[in-house]
Motif scaffolding. Structure first.
Motif, PDB file in Angstrom:
ATOM      1  N   LEU A   1     -25.638  74.498  -2.085  1.00  0.00           N
ATOM      2  CA  LEU A   1     -26.299  73.506  -1.259  1.00  0.00           C
ATOM      3  C   LEU A   1     -26.382  72.196  -2.042  1.00  0.00           C
ATOM      4  O   LEU A   1     -26.882  72.177  -3.164  1.00  0.00           O
ATOM      5  CB  LEU A   1     -27.691  73.978  -0.862  1.00  0.00           C
ATOM      6  N   LYS A   2     -25.856  71.145  -1.458  1.00  0.00           N
ATOM      7  CA  LYS A   2     -25.863  69.837  -2.108  1.00  0.00           C
ATOM      8  C   LYS A   2     -26.703  68.864  -1.286  1.00  0.00           C
ATOM      9  O   LYS A   2     -26.591  68.825  -0.060  1.00  0.00           O
ATOM     10  CB  LYS A   2     -24.437  69.292  -2.243  1.00  0.00           C
ATOM     11  N   VAL A   3     -27.527  68.111  -1.981  1.00  0.00           N
ATOM     12  CA  VAL A   3     -28.352  67.086  -1.330  1.00  0.00           C
ATOM     13  C   VAL A   3     -28.009  65.737  -1.935  1.00  0.00           C
ATOM     14  O   VAL A   3     -28.059  65.561  -3.157  1.00  0.00           O
ATOM     15  CB  VAL A   3     -29.853  67.358  -1.520  1.00  0.00           C
ATOM     16  N   ILE A   4     -27.644  64.795  -1.085  1.00  0.00           N
ATOM     17  CA  ILE A   4     -27.397  63.413  -1.489  1.00  0.00           C
ATOM     18  C   ILE A   4     -28.471  62.536  -0.851  1.00  0.00           C
ATOM     19  O   ILE A   4     -28.731  62.640   0.352  1.00  0.00           O
ATOM     20  CB  ILE A   4     -26.007  62.926  -1.037  1.00  0.00           C
ATOM     21  N   LEU A   5     -29.090  61.716  -1.664  1.00  0.00           N
ATOM     22  CA  LEU A   5     -30.008  60.699  -1.157  1.00  0.00           C
ATOM     23  C   LEU A   5     -29.384  59.340  -1.414  1.00  0.00           C
ATOM     24  O   LEU A   5     -29.217  58.929  -2.567  1.00  0.00           O
ATOM     25  CB  LEU A   5     -31.369  60.792  -1.836  1.00  0.00           C
ATOM     26  N   SER A   6     -29.008  58.655  -0.346  1.00  0.00           N
ATOM     27  CA  SER A   6     -28.501  57.291  -0.435  1.00  0.00           C
ATOM     28  C   SER A   6     -29.653  56.322  -0.222  1.00  0.00           C
ATOM     29  O   SER A   6     -30.625  56.640   0.481  1.00  0.00           O
ATOM     30  CB  SER A   6     -27.426  57.070   0.635  1.00  0.00           C
ATOM     31  N   ARG A   7     -29.538  55.145  -0.813  1.00  0.00           N
ATOM     32  CA  ARG A   7     -30.571  54.138  -0.558  1.00  0.00           C
ATOM     33  C   ARG A   7     -30.636  53.805   0.936  1.00  0.00           C
ATOM     34  O   ARG A   7     -31.670  53.403   1.447  1.00  0.00           O
ATOM     35  CB  ARG A   7     -30.279  52.865  -1.372  1.00  0.00           C
ATOM     36  N   GLY A   8     -29.522  53.978   1.632  1.00  0.00           N
ATOM     37  CA  GLY A   8     -29.503  53.739   3.067  1.00  0.00           C
ATOM     38  C   GLY A   8     -28.525  52.650   3.445  1.00  0.00           C
ATOM     39  O   GLY A   8     -27.648  52.271   2.679  1.00  0.00           O
ATOM     40  N   GLU A   9     -28.690  52.148   4.631  1.00  0.00           N
ATOM     41  CA  GLU A   9     -27.769  51.150   5.184  1.00  0.00           C
ATOM     42  C   GLU A   9     -28.436  49.772   5.204  1.00  0.00           C
ATOM     43  O   GLU A   9     -29.623  49.645   5.509  1.00  0.00           O
ATOM     44  CB  GLU A   9     -27.375  51.538   6.601  1.00  0.00           C
ATOM     45  N   GLY A  10     -27.648  48.754   4.861  1.00  0.00           N
ATOM     46  CA  GLY A  10     -28.171  47.395   4.952  1.00  0.00           C
ATOM     47  C   GLY A  10     -28.148  46.670   3.628  1.00  0.00           C
ATOM     48  O   GLY A  10     -27.583  47.128   2.632  1.00  0.00           O
TER      49      GLY A  10
ATOM     50  N   ASP B   1     -24.696  54.068  -4.326  1.00  0.00           N
ATOM     51  CA  ASP B   1     -26.106  53.741  -4.568  1.00  0.00           C
ATOM     52  C   ASP B   1     -26.980  54.901  -4.110  1.00  0.00           C
ATOM     53  O   ASP B   1     -27.385  54.986  -2.945  1.00  0.00           O
ATOM     54  CB  ASP B   1     -26.455  52.455  -3.820  1.00  0.00           C
ATOM     55  N   GLY B   2     -27.261  55.812  -5.018  1.00  0.00           N
ATOM     56  CA  GLY B   2     -28.088  56.955  -4.673  1.00  0.00           C
ATOM     57  C   GLY B   2     -28.031  58.018  -5.741  1.00  0.00           C
ATOM     58  O   GLY B   2     -27.574  57.785  -6.858  1.00  0.00           O
ATOM     59  N   CYS B   3     -28.503  59.203  -5.394  1.00  0.00           N
ATOM     60  CA  CYS B   3     -28.559  60.304  -6.346  1.00  0.00           C
ATOM     61  C   CYS B   3     -28.291  61.612  -5.607  1.00  0.00           C
ATOM     62  O   CYS B   3     -28.255  61.651  -4.374  1.00  0.00           O
ATOM     63  CB  CYS B   3     -29.927  60.344  -7.037  1.00  0.00           C
ATOM     64  N   PHE B   4     -28.110  62.697  -6.368  1.00  0.00           N
ATOM     65  CA  PHE B   4     -27.851  63.978  -5.724  1.00  0.00           C
ATOM     66  C   PHE B   4     -28.274  65.128  -6.619  1.00  0.00           C
ATOM     67  O   PHE B   4     -28.561  64.950  -7.806  1.00  0.00           O
ATOM     68  CB  PHE B   4     -26.372  64.107  -5.337  1.00  0.00           C
ATOM     69  N   THR B   5     -28.322  66.303  -6.028  1.00  0.00           N
ATOM     70  CA  THR B   5     -28.547  67.530  -6.774  1.00  0.00           C
ATOM     71  C   THR B   5     -27.764  68.634  -6.087  1.00  0.00           C
ATOM     72  O   THR B   5     -27.455  68.547  -4.891  1.00  0.00           O
ATOM     73  CB  THR B   5     -30.047  67.875  -6.855  1.00  0.00           C
ATOM     74  N   THR B   6     -27.426  69.675  -6.850  1.00  0.00           N
ATOM     75  CA  THR B   6     -26.617  70.779  -6.336  1.00  0.00           C
ATOM     76  C   THR B   6     -27.309  72.086  -6.680  1.00  0.00           C
ATOM     77  O   THR B   6     -27.579  72.359  -7.857  1.00  0.00           O
ATOM     78  CB  THR B   6     -25.207  70.755  -6.944  1.00  0.00           C
ATOM     79  N   ALA B   7     -27.594  72.901  -5.676  1.00  0.00           N
ATOM     80  CA  ALA B   7     -28.399  74.104  -5.865  1.00  0.00           C
ATOM     81  C   ALA B   7     -27.628  75.361  -5.491  1.00  0.00           C
ATOM     82  O   ALA B   7     -26.751  75.344  -4.621  1.00  0.00           O
ATOM     83  CB  ALA B   7     -29.678  74.012  -5.026  1.00  0.00           C
TER      84      ALA B   7
ATOM     85  N   ALA C   1     -35.280  60.680  -9.854  1.00  0.00           N
ATOM     86  CA  ALA C   1     -34.131  59.785  -9.723  1.00  0.00           C
ATOM     87  C   ALA C   1     -34.429  58.646  -8.760  1.00  0.00           C
ATOM     88  O   ALA C   1     -34.082  57.491  -9.016  1.00  0.00           O
ATOM     89  CB  ALA C   1     -32.907  60.567  -9.258  1.00  0.00           C
ATOM     90  N   VAL C   2     -35.080  58.964  -7.635  1.00  0.00           N
ATOM     91  CA  VAL C   2     -35.450  57.940  -6.659  1.00  0.00           C
ATOM     92  C   VAL C   2     -36.358  56.890  -7.305  1.00  0.00           C
ATOM     93  O   VAL C   2     -36.186  55.683  -7.108  1.00  0.00           O
ATOM     94  CB  VAL C   2     -36.133  58.594  -5.435  1.00  0.00           C
ATOM     95  N   THR C   3     -37.303  57.349  -8.104  1.00  0.00           N
ATOM     96  CA  THR C   3     -38.202  56.423  -8.794  1.00  0.00           C
ATOM     97  C   THR C   3     -37.434  55.565  -9.792  1.00  0.00           C
ATOM     98  O   THR C   3     -37.613  54.338  -9.842  1.00  0.00           O
ATOM     99  CB  THR C   3     -39.314  57.200  -9.524  1.00  0.00           C
TER     100      THR C   3
ATOM    101  N   LYS D   1     -28.743  62.152 -12.186  1.00  0.00           N
ATOM    102  CA  LYS D   1     -27.541  62.593 -11.471  1.00  0.00           C
ATOM    103  C   LYS D   1     -27.306  61.622 -10.311  1.00  0.00           C
ATOM    104  O   LYS D   1     -27.531  61.920  -9.140  1.00  0.00           O
ATOM    105  CB  LYS D   1     -27.716  64.025 -10.965  1.00  0.00           C
ATOM    106  N   HIS D   2     -26.859  60.421 -10.669  1.00  0.00           N
ATOM    107  CA  HIS D   2     -26.618  59.377  -9.669  1.00  0.00           C
ATOM    108  C   HIS D   2     -25.227  59.545  -9.055  1.00  0.00           C
ATOM    109  O   HIS D   2     -24.433  60.401  -9.480  1.00  0.00           O
ATOM    110  CB  HIS D   2     -26.779  57.989 -10.308  1.00  0.00           C
ATOM    111  N   LEU D   3     -24.920  58.737  -8.070  1.00  0.00           N
ATOM    112  CA  LEU D   3     -23.681  58.917  -7.312  1.00  0.00           C
ATOM    113  C   LEU D   3     -22.455  58.287  -7.966  1.00  0.00           C
ATOM    114  O   LEU D   3     -21.347  58.472  -7.462  1.00  0.00           O
ATOM    115  CB  LEU D   3     -23.840  58.330  -5.898  1.00  0.00           C
TER     116      LEU D   3
END
Length: 267
Positions: A79-88, A23-29, A49-51, A140-142
């Motif tokens: 450089l890779k960035v992953i944004l997860s919705r989080g925990e819970g 549950d999230g998205c990412f990008t690779t730079a 993607a977050v929106t 670019k989701h997970l």
């Protein structure tokens, strides 16, 4: 090297929704000389993607600073960035989720890309077709299991990258790159409204061609056989960033007119 919410570490909570559901998205730079290439575009991609995924908003200024800090001192890397919705949350429900989780990592640059830029590459048609999912198309989701399977099949061939179609048999992309081809002065790229990833370099090339007097661009739904009479085929992503295809299945290409035109805009 890994950072989670700005802290150097190598683990995330088992209850994080990236682990539980992808549950999230990412990008690779691409990092060159301590600078994140196209940093603003990568952040815009993540914001979109977050929106689209209805995720909680991120501290974008903080993430930018973390990306820049990770790149500091790196001559060339990824450089890779992953944004997860989080925990819970309970089950699929997003109620009560604490997030998002920011994961930043830095790794070495794939050295074979340098050789591929000089020599060109070969593509093989993948037996794995992408599902059509307009809700997630372009993001670019997970959930990358289709790409994992595409790569597993590709590793059993002599090709460098895969030609990927969707379940309707239409060309979409490669395993980890977008696709363009040229016939005369007409350039084509697949329609990604049903599946695929709308890569940053694809967006860049579309913009360059939109302002070009030398070529016209058409976004199409076409089967793989459209490449049979193409004069030139290219693939691109933020790391490559643009490569000539010398062979796709049994079709061969030697022209470089489009590549030479685009290359100064895509470095």
């Amino acid at each position: 090297m890994y950072w989670v919410n700005g802290v150097s570490q190598h683990s995330v909570a088992l209850g994080d929704r990236a682990v539980q559901f992808g549950d999230g998205c990412f990008t690779t730079a691409w990092v060159k000389n301590s600078r994140v290439q196209h940093l603003d575009a990568h952040l815009i991609r993540l914001q979109k993607a977050v929106t689209a995924l209805l995720m909680p908003d991120c501290h974008w200024g903080q993430l930018r600073a973390e990306m820049q800090a990770a790149a500091e001192g790196c001559d060339e890397g990824v450089l890779k960035v992953i944004l997860s919705r989080g925990e819970g949350g309970r089950g699929y429900s997003t109620q009560g989720v604490k997030g998002p989780t920011r994961i930043v990592s830095l790794s070495g640059y794939p050295q074979h890309y340098h050789a591929w830029r000089e020599q060109g590459i070969a593509l093989a048609l993948s037996p794995v077709a992408l599902a059509r999912s307009p809700l997630l198309a372009g993001i670019k989701h997970l959930n990358r299991l289709e790409q994992v399977m595409i790569r597993a099949h590709l590793d059993n061939t002599d090709a460098h990258e895969a030609l990927v179609v969707d379940t309707a048999g239409m060309l979409v992309e490669c395993c980890a790159a977008n696709l363009f081809w040229r016939k005369g002065d007409q350039v084509f790229t697949p329609d990604l409204s049903n599946s695929g990833v709308d890569g940053l370099m694809r967006q860049k090339i579309i913009d360059v061609l939109a302002h070009s007097d030398s070529f016209s661009l058409e976004i199409v739904n076409q089967p793989v056989t459209t490449l049979a009479d193409a004069e030139e085929v290219l693939v691109c992503n933020a790391l490559m960033p643009i490569l000539s295809v010398r062979k796709a299945e049994n079709w061969h290409y030697n022209a470089s007119k489009l590549f030479e035109f685009l290359h100064p805009h895509c470095s």
